[in-house]
Design a protein around this motif. Sequence first.
Motif, PDB file in Angstrom:
ATOM      1  N   TYR A 275      38.954  13.599 -45.127  1.00 48.73           N
ATOM      2  CA  TYR A 275      38.607  11.698 -45.291  1.00 48.73           C
ATOM      3  C   TYR A 275      38.037  11.865 -47.061  1.00 48.73           C
ATOM      4  O   TYR A 275      38.689  10.842 -46.828  1.00 48.73           O
ATOM      5  N   VAL A 276      37.707  12.631 -47.067  1.00 40.90           N
ATOM      6  CA  VAL A 276      37.774  12.352 -49.175  1.00 40.90           C
ATOM      7  C   VAL A 276      39.029  12.139 -49.312  1.00 40.90           C
ATOM      8  O   VAL A 276      38.374  10.884 -50.255  1.00 40.90           O
ATOM      9  N   ALA A 277      39.894  12.522 -49.173  1.00 38.57           N
ATOM     10  CA  ALA A 277      41.331  12.337 -50.141  1.00 38.57           C
ATOM     11  C   ALA A 277      41.771  10.980 -49.739  1.00 38.57           C
ATOM     12  O   ALA A 277      42.004  10.547 -51.001  1.00 38.57           O
ATOM     13  N   LEU A 278      41.425  10.651 -48.490  1.00 38.76           N
ATOM     14  CA  LEU A 278      42.310   9.767 -47.761  1.00 38.76           C
ATOM     15  C   LEU A 278      41.604   8.016 -48.171  1.00 38.76           C
ATOM     16  O   LEU A 278      42.047   7.275 -48.997  1.00 38.76           O
ATOM     17  N   VAL A 279      40.632   8.433 -48.398  1.00 37.80           N
ATOM     18  CA  VAL A 279      39.520   7.535 -48.225  1.00 37.80           C
ATOM     19  C   VAL A 279      39.462   7.000 -50.176  1.00 37.80           C
ATOM     20  O   VAL A 279      39.008   6.227 -50.822  1.00 37.80           O
ATOM     21  N   LYS A 300      48.880  -1.610 -50.762  1.00 35.03           N
ATOM     22  CA  LYS A 300      48.857  -2.165 -49.474  1.00 35.03           C
ATOM     23  C   LYS A 300      48.978  -0.927 -48.905  1.00 35.03           C
ATOM     24  O   LYS A 300      48.172  -0.070 -47.297  1.00 35.03           O
ATOM     25  N   PRO A 301      50.346   0.118 -48.808  1.00 37.02           N
ATOM     26  CA  PRO A 301      50.208   0.693 -47.769  1.00 37.02           C
ATOM     27  C   PRO A 301      49.161   2.080 -47.862  1.00 37.02           C
ATOM     28  O   PRO A 301      48.574   3.032 -46.928  1.00 37.02           O
ATOM     29  N   PHE A 302      48.758   2.252 -49.085  1.00 35.36           N
ATOM     30  CA  PHE A 302      47.951   3.124 -48.863  1.00 35.36           C
ATOM     31  C   PHE A 302      46.403   3.034 -48.331  1.00 35.36           C
ATOM     32  O   PHE A 302      45.870   3.410 -47.984  1.00 35.36           O
ATOM     33  N   ILE A 303      46.199   1.742 -48.539  1.00 35.93           N
ATOM     34  CA  ILE A 303      45.124   1.086 -48.199  1.00 35.93           C
ATOM     35  C   ILE A 303      45.703   1.219 -46.193  1.00 35.93           C
ATOM     36  O   ILE A 303      44.393   1.381 -45.467  1.00 35.93           O
ATOM     37  N   ASP A 304      46.009   1.229 -45.807  1.00 41.29           N
ATOM     38  CA  ASP A 304      46.971   0.545 -44.660  1.00 41.29           C
ATOM     39  C   ASP A 304      46.697   2.914 -43.642  1.00 41.29           C
ATOM     40  O   ASP A 304      46.074   2.370 -42.517  1.00 41.29           O
ATOM     41  N   GLU A 305      46.058   3.905 -44.909  1.00 43.34           N
ATOM     42  CA  GLU A 305      46.603   4.703 -44.369  1.00 43.34           C
ATOM     43  C   GLU A 305      45.328   4.487 -44.236  1.00 43.34           C
ATOM     44  O   GLU A 305      44.800   5.669 -43.187  1.00 43.34           O
ATOM     45  N   LEU A 306      43.955   3.670 -44.507  1.00 43.22           N
ATOM     46  CA  LEU A 306      42.779   4.343 -43.931  1.00 43.22           C
ATOM     47  C   LEU A 306      42.600   4.491 -42.260  1.00 43.22           C
ATOM     48  O   LEU A 306      41.781   4.776 -41.833  1.00 43.22           O
ATOM     49  N   GLU A 307      43.359   3.228 -41.845  1.00 44.42           N
ATOM     50  CA  GLU A 307      43.416   3.532 -40.176  1.00 44.42           C
ATOM     51  C   GLU A 307      44.081   5.404 -39.417  1.00 44.42           C
ATOM     52  O   GLU A 307      44.044   5.445 -38.702  1.00 44.42           O
ATOM     53  N   ASN A 308      44.442   5.974 -40.319  1.00 47.28           N
ATOM     54  CA  ASN A 308      44.646   7.235 -40.383  1.00 47.28           C
ATOM     55  C   ASN A 308      43.991   8.964 -40.195  1.00 47.28           C
ATOM     56  O   ASN A 308      44.024   9.528 -39.791  1.00 47.28           O
ATOM     57  N   VAL A 309      42.876   7.885 -40.898  1.00 49.02           N
ATOM     58  CA  VAL A 309      41.566   8.620 -41.062  1.00 49.02           C
ATOM     59  C   VAL A 309      40.530   8.757 -39.554  1.00 49.02           C
ATOM     60  O   VAL A 309      40.403   7.020 -39.624  1.00 49.02           O
ATOM     61  N   SER A 310      39.727   8.985 -39.465  1.00 45.51           N
ATOM     62  CA  SER A 310      38.959   9.330 -37.966  1.00 45.51           C
ATOM     63  C   SER A 310      37.502   8.506 -38.855  1.00 45.51           C
ATOM     64  O   SER A 310      36.710   8.527 -39.385  1.00 45.51           O
ATOM     65  N   ARG A 487      37.386   9.957 -28.858  1.00 46.08           N
ATOM     66  CA  ARG A 487      37.315  10.974 -28.152  1.00 46.08           C
ATOM     67  C   ARG A 487      35.722  11.906 -29.372  1.00 46.08           C
ATOM     68  O   ARG A 487      36.246  11.051 -30.190  1.00 46.08           O
ATOM     69  N   ASP A 488      35.292  12.415 -29.061  1.00 49.84           N
ATOM     70  CA  ASP A 488      33.940  12.982 -30.141  1.00 49.84           C
ATOM     71  C   ASP A 488      34.902  14.112 -30.575  1.00 49.84           C
ATOM     72  O   ASP A 488      34.163  15.702 -29.895  1.00 49.84           O
ATOM     73  N   THR A 489      35.479  14.379 -31.586  1.00 47.18           N
ATOM     74  CA  THR A 489      35.688  15.442 -32.472  1.00 47.18           C
ATOM     75  C   THR A 489      35.031  16.169 -33.013  1.00 47.18           C
ATOM     76  O   THR A 489      35.750  16.907 -33.400  1.00 47.18           O
ATOM     77  N   GLY A 490      34.271  15.713 -33.583  1.00 41.24           N
ATOM     78  CA  GLY A 490      33.457  15.986 -34.464  1.00 41.24           C
ATOM     79  C   GLY A 490      33.837  16.007 -36.110  1.00 41.24           C
ATOM     80  O   GLY A 490      33.626  15.930 -37.030  1.00 41.24           O
ATOM     81  N   ARG A 491      34.990  14.705 -35.724  1.00 39.71           N
ATOM     82  CA  ARG A 491      35.628  14.628 -37.724  1.00 39.71           C
ATOM     83  C   ARG A 491      35.853  13.348 -37.470  1.00 39.71           C
ATOM     84  O   ARG A 491      35.692  12.698 -38.988  1.00 39.71           O
TER      85      ARG A 491
END
Length: 491
Positions: A275-279, A300-310, A487-491
């Motif tokens: 989370y820290v890295a991608l955000v 833009k592609p880096f910003i779009d990656e926010l969707e791949n972070v919980s 899901r409650d993954t704890g992430r």
Amino acid sequence: MIELLSPAGNVEKLYYAYAYGADAAYIGLKKFSLRVKADNFYEDEYKKVIQLKEQFPGRKLHCALNISFHNSDIDNFLANLDYFKAYPIDAFIVQDIGMVPILQKHFPSAQLHVSTQASCINREAVKMYKSMGFSRVVLGREVSLNEIRQIKDAVPDVELEAFAHGAMCIAYAGRCLMSAYLTGRSAQAGACTHTCRWDYDLFADPAKAKELAASGALVIQERKRPGEYFPIFEGDDFTAILSSKDLRMIEHLEDMKNAGIDSIKIEGRMKSIYYVALVTRAYRKALDAMEGKISSEEAKPFIDELENVSHRESGTGFYYNRSEADQTVTGATDSQYILAAEVGDRFSGEKTLAVIKKGADHKEKLQNEFAAMHPGAQKARLADMEKNPDRYPESVCQKTTGGQDWFMYNIKALNMIKAGDPVEFVSPDTVCVKALPEEWLLVDPEDGTLRQWVCDGHPCLLYTKYPLQNGTLVRIFDPEYVSGEIRDTGR
């Protein structure tokens, strides 16, 4: 130029905050931070922090001392002054003004920043904090962009910091007693259990109650405050009442800049390395695009990656109007990825060849042992090898692609990686490299043999055709992920 300030719950996360583009990071020290459940920093980790600041020159380190101090807390802090002075701290974030003269006396070179816990949302309060020696105010999250502009116009020489991304709190400036009431763990002592986001059972006629709550029409009202409503949403076996949206301002950074904000802050000292890295990376690229260092198309592609972070459903908080901040949500938006490993430094060619030689020596040893066996034993060995191939791993051999030698790295596995599975490499300046199974290998550093899997606690090397940037992370698809399912993954 706006500063990008990222969270670091431990020294490892501090590295990734810096590596992925943060200008500054904020940490907490044990017992004195509002995130005591984060790993925080202790013992001799100041040595690693000093090394990181040398590795990333010019990066700042902010220390959160944002609890409400009791007398015993002050005594404990004073008793540990020598320890705190070992850290290369550039600024302290405080809400308790009783700490001001203590910090000014013992840390004269460190700046003082007003914590968001102080709920500073007007120009007169900023003027007061300036007179006390504060150089920066971390504004309360309840302030609007128009109000920030007015504050900056009135007090231009005080830096203004504001949250741009992360969890919001249903309580004013996070001053909530709900956790203390239900669990005995106070948010004001750094032990918030996020009780506002728990799932609650709704007791009534089950069929009628669930039908009404699922419709979105059900609200609660405090008896003495008619007309003030909290919406209730009923899902499958839970009810959400006081759970707020996350904050996301990455599409509005120009507005934050124009309002006079000097530093944008990412929430999340309890969040994962991933989370820290991608955000951090997403906001770094967005700021770089805003400042003309890269194009918006490149960012833009880096910003779009926010969707791949919980994350949860997000909005703009109080910055434009309070309507979004008043909305409650349920659950979390899940991520289809799991962080599988951290990639270490790249091996030199000489060191890589040394590992390959270990593999060759291991292979030769097995061949010699086999040749010395009785024919009957050889037959039994061959049968066992066919039945249990994992007992007899192949040795790594030197590989090239297009005339380029492959690259070898130490990796720290965090979840299971299986040879043959697709993996993805994410790094500070590369959105994602999707590596095919034939483009990477797992190698045992002890004997140079190939591994079929690796998980947390197992030493392992990564051998791949790709030259990877320092700070690269390996992610894999979560086999239990189902699109659209929470899901409650704890992430």
